[in-house]
Motif scaffolding. Structure first.
Motif, PDB file in Angstrom:
ATOM      1  N   UNK A  25       0.817  -1.208   0.000  1.00 51.81           N
ATOM      2  CA  UNK A  25       0.000   0.000   0.000  1.00 51.81           C
ATOM      3  C   UNK A  25       0.854   1.262   0.000  1.00 51.81           C
ATOM      4  N   UNK A  26       2.025   1.198   0.586  1.00 53.79           N
ATOM      5  CA  UNK A  26       2.842   2.410   0.745  1.00 53.79           C
ATOM      6  C   UNK A  26       3.681   2.690  -0.487  1.00 53.79           C
ATOM      7  N   UNK A  27       4.004   1.697  -1.241  1.00 50.76           N
ATOM      8  CA  UNK A  27       4.926   1.875  -2.364  1.00 50.76           C
ATOM      9  C   UNK A  27       4.422   2.854  -3.419  1.00 50.76           C
ATOM     10  N   UNK A  28       3.154   2.823  -3.862  1.00 53.71           N
ATOM     11  CA  UNK A  28       2.723   3.808  -4.859  1.00 53.71           C
ATOM     12  C   UNK A  28       2.571   5.210  -4.284  1.00 53.71           C
ATOM     13  N   UNK A  35       6.839  13.883  -5.139  1.00 55.36           N
ATOM     14  CA  UNK A  35       6.564  14.894  -6.164  1.00 55.36           C
ATOM     15  C   UNK A  35       5.798  16.071  -5.583  1.00 55.36           C
ATOM     16  N   UNK A  36       4.884  15.805  -4.670  1.00 60.34           N
ATOM     17  CA  UNK A  36       4.136  16.882  -4.021  1.00 60.34           C
ATOM     18  C   UNK A  36       5.025  17.779  -3.191  1.00 60.34           C
ATOM     19  N   UNK A  37       5.950  17.188  -2.459  1.00 57.52           N
ATOM     20  CA  UNK A  37       6.876  17.976  -1.637  1.00 57.52           C
ATOM     21  C   UNK A  37       7.773  18.837  -2.521  1.00 57.52           C
ATOM     22  N   UNK A  38       8.259  18.265  -3.617  1.00 60.66           N
ATOM     23  CA  UNK A  38       9.108  19.039  -4.531  1.00 60.66           C
ATOM     24  C   UNK A  38       8.309  20.176  -5.160  1.00 60.66           C
ATOM     25  N   UNK A  39       7.072  19.908  -5.544  1.00 61.56           N
ATOM     26  CA  UNK A  39       6.233  20.936  -6.163  1.00 61.56           C
ATOM     27  C   UNK A  39       5.974  22.089  -5.201  1.00 61.56           C
ATOM     28  N   UNK A  40       5.631  21.775  -3.967  1.00 65.20           N
ATOM     29  CA  UNK A  40       5.359  22.826  -2.978  1.00 65.20           C
ATOM     30  C   UNK A  40       6.631  23.608  -2.669  1.00 65.20           C
ATOM     31  N   UNK A  41       7.770  22.922  -2.579  1.00 68.68           N
ATOM     32  CA  UNK A  41       9.009  23.639  -2.273  1.00 68.68           C
ATOM     33  C   UNK A  41       9.410  24.560  -3.421  1.00 68.68           C
TER      34      UNK A  41
END
Length: 54
Positions: A25-28, A35-41
């Motif tokens: 469950x965690x892998x995807x 990607x979300x963290x990079x986008x927000x940063x």
């Protein structure tokens, strides 16, 4: 006929193999989270630079 249906439905091939508790469950989720963290940063970088510049 009923014997055949019961025998086929109870075979091991008809039952899907269970996934690992957390790995499956965690892998995807991890690449999407990264990607979300990079986008927000990237979005926040000009504002943080403006705060540091005064």
């Amino acid at each position: 006929m009923a014997d055949r249906l019961v025998r086929n439905s109870s075979s091991l091939r008809a039952v899907p193999a269970p996934e690992r508790a957390y790995g499956g469950a965690l892998q995807p989720i991890l690449p999407a989270l990264l990607r979300g963290v990079i986008f927000i940063s990237v979005l926040a970088a000009p504002f943080v630079a403006g705060l540091f510049a005064g």
